[in-house]
Design an enzyme around this catalytic site. Structure first.
Site, PDB file in Angstrom:
ATOM      1  N   ARG A 177       0.796  -1.235   0.000  1.00  0.00           N
ATOM      2  CA  ARG A 177       0.000   0.000   0.000  1.00  0.00           C
ATOM      3  C   ARG A 177       0.823   1.276   0.000  1.00  0.00           C
ATOM      4  NH1 ARG A 177      -5.149  -0.496   4.117  1.00  0.00           N
ATOM      5  NH2 ARG A 177      -5.781  -2.629   3.659  1.00  0.00           N
TER       6      ARG A 177
ATOM      7  N   HIS B  21      -7.995  -4.204  -7.385  1.00  0.00           N
ATOM      8  CA  HIS B  21      -7.736  -3.526  -6.111  1.00  0.00           C
ATOM      9  C   HIS B  21      -8.903  -3.744  -5.160  1.00  0.00           C
ATOM     10  CE1 HIS B  21      -5.245  -0.726  -3.879  1.00  0.00           C
ATOM     11  NE2 HIS B  21      -6.294   0.038  -3.596  1.00  0.00           N
TER      12      HIS B  21
ATOM     13  N   TYR C   1     -19.619  12.197 -12.534  1.00  0.00           N
ATOM     14  CA  TYR C   1     -19.629  13.429 -13.314  1.00  0.00           C
ATOM     15  C   TYR C   1     -18.316  13.691 -14.062  1.00  0.00           C
ATOM     16  CZ  TYR C   1     -23.728  14.424 -10.429  1.00  0.00           C
ATOM     17  OH  TYR C   1     -24.942  14.364  -9.804  1.00  0.00           O
TER      18      TYR C   1
END
Length: 844
Positions: free
Chosen positions: A32, A78, A122
């Site tokens: 990570r 992921h 969006y």
């Protein structure tokens, strides 16, 4: 019960916790938080770019919805939340977060004010052009692929990047027990450093810094000092100071100045910076700002700060740097994964790891291209031989309707190769090379045998390939392939040629993406803000009470009053406390503080707290390390220690000593001995003296003595001195003032008594005699006047500050006080109340 008991397994909880925690820590570190030194990417970055690559969401294709990319990433590669992935995509697209954004975003992707991006449904994204250089050659077996979390997909272990992404975009992350914070750099500078390393792998960090002088942040700004950069590049750890860039606009007509902030330090939130400045103005921690306005727009940052008149703009700026994020520190810690382990790496090691990675990628890519070219050349070779024997091939094809039979007949037959190659100007050395192509074509004879792959290509041969022109094209293509293979093999076998390929690729990257540095570096390591930079250089009044409270006030707080006035409260004292000493100095001055015990301490004026008239100040013991029952009796402003000046020290019992000023030039926190004192004697006065000066001593009984400085020889610090004035009544009389009269000067001597009476007398009225005499009358002392408090050397245009034991202060003009003879009582200078006494005076 027994069967249940058999399932219980005893474990050592300490060992289990240790192992589990280590497993968790390594999972966070590797999976990570930390980037790989080779491609500069964390796993989530790598998975996002790979998902976009698989989806065809490259820089030269249309945008796709961010939600679609996020869905692919969390569904295939992921196994974490969609917000975490989308936040990463947003950061990769922000031009103020990455020096070279890896994603092109369309829509609202947040702002430098801390505004969050629009929802993923969006916004639209695609890979940026520079990202293409990270994934280039991924399909050429350049990297290993690993299974995803459920084993249904493959993910690249590393990216075959052509760009040194770890350095150009930097990285930050918090793992378990370690952190990384690598700043971004300019791609032109980093590639130049890589090229320098290829040319000389023994290059030093100092030489690399000729190419990479320091980080280059997307928000520009200014880096102050290079010590932190040098430490970071040589050891992997360092701290640098970042400032925003400003410009100052002067309005000559209206007589005010305006500060425009148009670049911010990296990762500084603009709106929070403005809020902080507004808060400091409100709390009066920053004074002098008239207007604060945010005028930023699509063209860039613009924070306007209008300054009030007569305000030091340098001090104001320094306070902004000190108290706000207009100046920040960036702690560099270059930790990354190297061969699967977290390592703290220097600049050279990072560049070395990247070049090593490129070498491995180019070798694997070259082997892939050799295999591909060999296979193609093998097919072309079969087609060429078949076309030379086309009649027989057609005959065999017509002889049977079964494909397998046709294949076998062609396979077992030996085929003739006439010397027709020379018709096409093919060079034998390029054509007949079994090493280059794994070819069966050894020489011009009838021993050629087709492989099954070649036979399949022959059977799929189109009729248009049977023409002479097409046959020639096949031969030319074959020749070019042989030449290409020879060049590729040269890359594998020749180290210098391999490095030349890497070198040339880096040159092309620099030409394509190179740009100019944004962040300026100021190489002066001494340019950091000190406390004095935050204080206006102005004249102040320093007061010290008997109980040891010290403070300073601006002298402008006290208006000029006429002689005989009542004064103005300068300090609010505790009960049984009174003003002990007063000094006029500038805020940037250095003060020598002499104690009653004969010790010397050093103090900067700006380290003394500034306070208003109603504050008592701060205990001086918090500023200097005074000993038990030790109080400061004398102040002296000294900013330049020269061998030409001497210091005169006088005690209450009339002892005097001269010591070279240079001997007091080495400050020590616990002070030094300035003069050795006898029992019951105290140090009362110090002053600088030069050659041919005259020394005057004044006692509380109103007597004065005047003699040449040459009558006192120079002594060491730890000495008693000699007699300066003969005091007859040592119980009631003592020395109160020391004055130095410059050679040929015409100064007057101002004296004042404890009840506020004073006068001026020209120093010529005092005869020059030998030291150790009892002196002459300087002012008549009686019950009305009280004892002599002090004397000053003044001129007609001087002003004097006088203060009482109750903290009342008056400022008067010397021109209002008549010059009279020695043996006179004087006039009232300051009206005192009952039990109020004058305790100090100081010339402005």
């Amino acid at each position: 019960m027994n069967s249940f008991a058999k399932e219980i397994k005893l474990i050592n909880i300490e060992e289990e916790l240790k192992n589990s925690y280590l497993d968790y820590a390594m999972s966070v570190i590797i999976g990570r938080a930390l980037p790989d030194v080779r491609d500069g990417l964390k796993p989530v970055h790598r998975r996002i770019l790979y998902a976009m690559y698989v989806l065809g969401n490259t820089w030269n294709k249309p945008y796709k919805k961010s939600a679609r990319i996020v869905g692919d990433v969390i569904g295939k590669y992921h196994p974490h939340g969609d917000n975490a992935v989308y936040d990463t995509i947003v950061r990769l697209a922000q031009i103020f977060s990455l020096r070279y954004p890896l994603i092109n975003g369309q829509g609202n992707f947040g702002s430098i004010d801390g505004d969050s991006a629009a929802a993923m449904r969006y916004t639209e994204v695609k890979m940026s052009k520079i990202s293409q250089e990270i994934i280039t050659d991924l399909e050429k077996n350049t990297v290993n692929f690993l299974p995803n979390y459920d084993g249904t997909e493959k993910i690249p272990e590393i990216m075959p990047t052509k760009i040194p992404n770890l350095l150009i975009n930097g990285s930050s992350g918090i793992a378990v027990g370690m952190t990384t914070n690598i700043p971004p750099h300019n791609i032109t500078e980093v590639i130049n450093a890589c090229l320098a390393y290829i040319n000389n792998n023994s290059i030093t960090t100092k030489d690399l810094m000729n190419h990479i002088p320091g980080p280059d942040f997307p928000t520009a700004g200014i880096i102050y000092g290079i010590n932190g950069i040098e430490n970071a590049y040589s050891t992997g750890k360092g701290k640098i100071f970042l400032r925003g860039r400003i410009k100052i606009i002067k309005d000559e007509k209206k007589n005010y100045k305006t500060i425009i902030i148009y670049e911010l330090p990296y990762q500084v939130n603009k709106s929070k910076l403005i809020e902080k400045i507004a808060f400091l103005i409100k709390e009066k921690k920053i004074q002098g700002i008239k207007t604060l306005r945010d005028e930023s727009d699509k063209d860039g940052i613009r924070i306007l700060i209008k300054i009030k008149k007569d305000i030091s703009i340098n001090v104001l700026l320094n306070n902004l740097y000190k108290l706000t994020s207009l100046q920040t520190t960036f702690s560099i810690k270059m930790v990354s994964l190297y061969k699967g382990e977290p390592k703290l790496m220097s600049l050279k090691k990072i560049i070395k790891a990247f070049i090593s990675h490129r070498r491995e990628i180019v070798i694997r890519r070259t082997n892939y291209e050799i295999d591909k070219a060999r296979n193609k050349a093998h097919i072309l070779e079969g087609l060429i031989v078949a076309l030379l024997n086309i009649q027989e091939i057609i005959k065999i094809i017509r002889s049977s309707k079964i494909s397998e039979t046709i294949r076998n007949k062609i396979y077992i037959q030996s085929w003739k190769i006439p010397n027709i190659f020379q018709i096409f100007d093919l060079k034998e050395k390029k054509t007949l090379n079994i090493y280059l192509t794994n070819s069966n074509l050894i020489k011009f004879n009838d021993n050629y045998h087709f492989s099954y792959k070649q036979i399949q290509a022959i059977l799929e041969l189109k009729l248009n390939k049977l023409t002479t022109l097409e046959h020639k094209k096949l031969c030319i293509e074959y020749q070019n392939l042989i030449y290409k293979i020879s060049k590729l093999i040269k890359i594998i076998n020749n180290y210098e040629y391999l490095m030349k390929v890497i070198y040339n690729e880096l040159i092309l990257i620099k030409k394509e993406f190179g740009d100019h540095r944004k962040t300026e570096i100021i190489f002066n390591n001494n340019s950091f803000i000190q406390k004095k930079d935050l204080i206006n250089h102005e004249k102040v009044i320093i007061t010290l009470s008997y109980q040891g409270y010290i403070k300073y006030q601006k002298i402008t707080e006290y208006n000029l009053q006429h002689r005989g006035g009542k004064g103005k409260l300068a300090i609010k004292l505790k009960e049984n406390d009174f003003i002990h000493k007063i000094l006029i100095a500038y805020t940037h001055d250095n003060i020598l503080c002499f104690s009653n015990k004969g010790r010397l301490y050093w103090l900067k004026v700006y380290n003394i707290p500034e306070a208003n008239r109603y504050a008592k100040g701060r205990p001086i013991i918090n500023l200097i390390s005074l000993r038990d029952k030790e109080v400061i009796n004398s102040f002296l402003v000294v900013n330049d220690y020269t061998n030409n000046s001497n210091l005169i020290l006088v005690t209450s019992q009339g002892k005097i000593k001269k010591t070279n000023l240079k001997k007091f030039s080495n400050p020590r926190s616990n002070g030094i001995i300035a003069i050795k004192l006898k029992k019951n004697d105290t140090l009362i006065g110090v002053s600088l003296v030069n050659k041919d000066d005259k020394i005057m001593l004044f006692s509380s009984s109103g007597k004065a003595v005047k003699f040449n400085e040459s009558q006192i020889r120079s002594m060491e610090r730890n000495t008693i001195g000699v007699k300066g004035m003969n005091i007859l009544n040592k119980k009631d009389d003592y020395i109160v003032s020391l004055i130095i009269i410059k050679h040929k000067s015409k100064n007057n001597i101002f004296t004042i008594t404890e009840n506020g009476y004073g006068k001026c007398t020209n120093h010529i009225a005092f005869p020059t005699k030998s030291r150790s005499t009892k002196g002459v009358i300087s002012i008549k002392i009686n019950k009305r006047n009280g004892k002599l408090i002090g004397s000053l050397k003044v001129e007609n245009n001087d002003q004097v500050i006088i203060i009482t034991n109750m903290g009342t202060l008056i400022r008067v003009n010397i021109s209002e006080i008549c010059v009279v003879g020695r043996n006179t009582k004087g006039v009232i200078i300051m009206k005192t109340k009952f039990n109020e006494k004058i305790v100090g005076l100081q010339k402005i």
